[in-house]
Design a protein around this motif. Structure first.
Motif, short mmCIF file in Angstrom:
data_model
loop_
_atom_site.label_atom_id
_atom_site.label_comp_id
_atom_site.label_asym_id
_atom_site.label_seq_id
_atom_site.Cartn_x
_atom_site.Cartn_y
_atom_site.Cartn_z
N GLY A 134 0.78 -1.23 0.00
CA GLY A 134 0.00 0.00 0.00
C GLY A 134 0.82 1.28 0.00
O GLY A 134 0.44 2.26 0.63
N LEU A 135 1.95 1.29 -0.69
CA LEU A 135 2.77 2.51 -0.81
C LEU A 135 2.08 3.44 -1.81
O LEU A 135 1.97 3.13 -2.99
N VAL A 136 1.61 4.58 -1.32
CA VAL A 136 0.85 5.51 -2.16
C VAL A 136 1.79 6.55 -2.74
O VAL A 136 2.43 7.30 -2.00
N ILE A 137 1.88 6.58 -4.06
CA ILE A 137 2.62 7.62 -4.76
C ILE A 137 1.57 8.61 -5.26
O ILE A 137 0.76 8.28 -6.12
N SER A 138 1.59 9.82 -4.69
CA SER A 138 0.47 10.72 -4.95
C SER A 138 0.85 12.05 -5.57
O SER A 138 -0.02 12.89 -5.76
N SER A 139 2.12 12.27 -5.86
CA SER A 139 2.51 13.56 -6.41
C SER A 139 3.74 13.43 -7.29
O SER A 139 4.61 12.61 -7.04
N TYR A 140 3.81 14.28 -8.30
CA TYR A 140 5.00 14.36 -9.14
C TYR A 140 6.04 15.26 -8.52
O TYR A 140 7.22 15.14 -8.80
N LYS A 141 5.63 16.18 -7.67
CA LYS A 141 6.51 17.24 -7.19
C LYS A 141 7.28 16.88 -5.93
O LYS A 141 8.39 17.32 -5.73
N ILE A 142 6.68 16.11 -5.05
CA ILE A 142 7.31 15.80 -3.78
C ILE A 142 8.37 14.72 -3.98
O ILE A 142 8.08 13.68 -4.55
N PRO A 143 9.61 14.95 -3.53
CA PRO A 143 10.61 13.87 -3.62
C PRO A 143 10.25 12.75 -2.65
O PRO A 143 9.98 12.99 -1.48
N HIS A 144 10.23 11.54 -3.14
CA HIS A 144 9.88 10.38 -2.33
C HIS A 144 11.16 9.66 -1.91
O HIS A 144 12.03 9.42 -2.74
N THR A 145 11.28 9.32 -0.62
CA THR A 145 12.43 8.57 -0.13
C THR A 145 11.95 7.41 0.73
O THR A 145 10.91 7.49 1.38
N LEU A 146 12.73 6.34 0.72
CA LEU A 146 12.41 5.15 1.51
C LEU A 146 13.70 4.41 1.80
O LEU A 146 14.35 3.91 0.89
N ASP A 147 14.11 4.39 3.07
CA ASP A 147 15.27 3.60 3.48
C ASP A 147 14.76 2.29 4.06
O ASP A 147 13.79 2.26 4.82
N LEU A 148 15.42 1.20 3.69
CA LEU A 148 14.99 -0.14 4.08
C LEU A 148 16.07 -0.77 4.94
O LEU A 148 17.25 -0.74 4.59
N PHE A 149 15.67 -1.35 6.06
CA PHE A 149 16.60 -1.97 7.00
C PHE A 149 16.32 -3.46 7.05
O PHE A 149 15.27 -3.88 7.52
N LEU A 150 17.28 -4.27 6.56
CA LEU A 150 17.10 -5.72 6.52
C LEU A 150 17.75 -6.36 7.74
O LEU A 150 18.83 -5.96 8.18
#
Length: 135
Positions: A91-107
């Motif tokens: 359910g990762l919602v991508i809702s804008s072209y303008k906002i920079p999206h970041t996601l750090d993942l910890f395994l």
């Protein structure tokens, strides 16, 4: 005067094509080891819509990745790397072209912890001691 209208028409068409050009939505981040925060190279990152994989990426030697999404929508992200527990983000919602999206993942490592089983004590019962002494 004719040259001015031609130039003006060219500029208007250029502006119109630029405003309708396909926009790119991206998400950047890093895949890191949970405890040491070391970057993890070669993590497989899948972008899914429902159960269908639509894009696949791999983290680089610095753990960095960049995902490009085809459109504003809701996505699922799966991350896999040998020796680590897989992750699934729904359910990762991508809702804008303008906002920079970041996601750090910890395994988290799935390597079994070593348990030191060391016992230096041997207990003899009286019957075992008698058998040992041939009594």
């Amino acid at each position: 005067m004719k040259k001015v209208f031609i130039l003006l028409g060219f500029l208007v068409s250029l502006w119109a094509s630029a405003s309708t050009a396909k926009r790119i939505i991206s998400l950047q981040g890093a895949v890191l080891e949970n405890e040491s925060l070391e970057p993890l190279n070669g993590a497989n990152i899948q972008v899914l819509m429902g159960d269908s994989i639509i894009r696949e990426y791999e983290s680089d030697e610095f753990g960095f990745f960049e995902i490009f999404f085809p459109k504003i929508d809701t996505y699922n992200i799966a991350i896999e790397l040998g020796g680590y527990h897989s992750q699934y983000h729904e359910g990762l919602v991508i809702s804008s072209y303008k906002i920079p999206h970041t996601l750090d993942l910890f395994l988290v490592s799935n390597k079994e912890e070593k348990i030191d089983i060391h016992c230096g004590c041997l207990l003899y019962t009286s019957d075992a001691a008698d058998d040992l002494l041939c009594v």
